[in-house]
Motif scaffolding. Structure first.
Motif, PDB file in Angstrom:
ATOM      1  N   PHE A 111       0.782   2.640  -8.186  1.00 29.77           N
ATOM      2  CA  PHE A 111      -0.273   3.473  -7.679  1.00 29.77           C
ATOM      3  C   PHE A 111      -0.739   4.615  -8.634  1.00 29.77           C
ATOM      4  N   ASP A 132      -0.730  12.376  -7.099  1.00 22.61           N
ATOM      5  CA  ASP A 132      -1.321  13.461  -6.257  1.00 22.61           C
ATOM      6  C   ASP A 132      -0.414  13.704  -4.883  1.00 22.61           C
ATOM      7  N   TYR A 133       0.111  12.386  -4.596  1.00 25.42           N
ATOM      8  CA  TYR A 133       1.244  12.539  -3.550  1.00 25.42           C
ATOM      9  C   TYR A 133       2.463  13.290  -3.860  1.00 25.42           C
ATOM     10  N   THR A 157       1.602   7.076   3.368  1.00 22.81           N
ATOM     11  CA  THR A 157       1.344   8.670   3.309  1.00 22.81           C
ATOM     12  C   THR A 157       1.507   9.128   4.640  1.00 22.81           C
ATOM     13  N   ARG A 203       0.757  -1.011   0.004  1.00 23.67           N
ATOM     14  CA  ARG A 203      -0.016  -0.004   0.097  1.00 23.67           C
ATOM     15  C   ARG A 203       0.807   1.182  -0.112  1.00 23.67           C
ATOM     16  N   LEU A 204       0.333   2.239  -0.448  1.00 26.37           N
ATOM     17  CA  LEU A 204       1.063   3.614  -0.653  1.00 26.37           C
ATOM     18  C   LEU A 204       0.973   4.219   0.807  1.00 26.37           C
ATOM     19  N   GLU A 225      -2.996   8.277  -7.719  1.00 25.35           N
ATOM     20  CA  GLU A 225      -2.516   8.247  -6.081  1.00 25.35           C
ATOM     21  C   GLU A 225      -1.348   8.984  -5.852  1.00 25.35           C
ATOM     22  N   TYR A 226      -0.222   8.413  -6.415  1.00 25.17           N
ATOM     23  CA  TYR A 226       0.918   8.501  -6.422  1.00 25.17           C
ATOM     24  C   TYR A 226       1.510   9.914  -6.700  1.00 25.17           C
TER      25      TYR A 226
END
Length: 194
Positions: free
Chosen positions: A175, A181-182, A117, A114-115, A178-179
């Motif tokens: 990802f 945006d991160y 954060t 999982r990412l 999602e990545y």
């Protein structure tokens, strides 16, 4: 602060890293790897980094070699190096704690990866690299030798320069948005001020 104490602090820094890493390495081994970017390039980069952060400084600490590269020991710089070394160990511990079973020494994604954060990853995408940069700076401040002291900055700098973009591509592939945006809200190794 004496040179002997500064050398001992460097050794404690290196030992501390392995004490922190060993239980996480054992735990993460139990989670199978689903995707990896390991290869000869990765082995070469890890070897260069290990040479700069470990091998050359340990030779210097143990033998004083290469003596021709020595310069005047500065106690104030060594004290600053000790503080940076402590910061490096604290950050290294926090990264391992936040990653849990997602941790890997190489460019690997584990099953059910999982990412992450949260924790220190809330502020920077690669806090473990931040911790390694702190180690390299501490080494340069603790060891008054142009080769042994600066080899960490060079060795880790090479690994970082040739690896971080590949790691981010791996994370983007895994990802996606999602990545992305991160990435937009965090710095690579230094927190964004905005």
């Amino acid at each position: 602060m004496t040179l002997t104490i500064a050398k001992a602090i460097y050794v404690l820094l290196a030992v501390g890293w392995y004490v922190i890493r060993i239980p996480h390495e054992r735990r993460s081994r139990r989670t199978p790897i689903s995707r990896s970017a390991r290869g000869m390039r990765e082995i070469v980069l890890l070897t260069i980094s290990f040479t700069g952060l470990g091998l050359l400084p340990f030779i210097y600490v143990a033998t004083g070699f290469p003596r021709f590269a020595n310069y005047q020991f500065q106690p104030l710089l060594a004290w600053i190096g000790a503080v940076v070394a402590i910061a490096s160990l604290v950050l290294f511990h926090l990264t391992h704690r936040a990653l849990g079973r997602n941790w890997s020494v190489s460019l690997d994604l584990r099953e059910s990866h999982r990412l992450v954060t949260e924790g220190v990853y809330r502020y920077v995408r690669h806090p473990m690299y931040s911790a390694f940069w702190l180690w390299a700076v501490a080494q340069a401040l603790l060891l008054p030798n142009l080769i042994a002291g600066l080899s960490g900055l060079v060795g880790f700098g090479i690994l970082y320069s040739f690896r971080v973009a590949q790691e981010e591509r791996l994370m983007l592939d895994a990802f996606g948005a999602e990545y992305a945006d991160y990435m937009a809200r965090t710095g690579r190794v230094v927190p964004r001020i905005s």
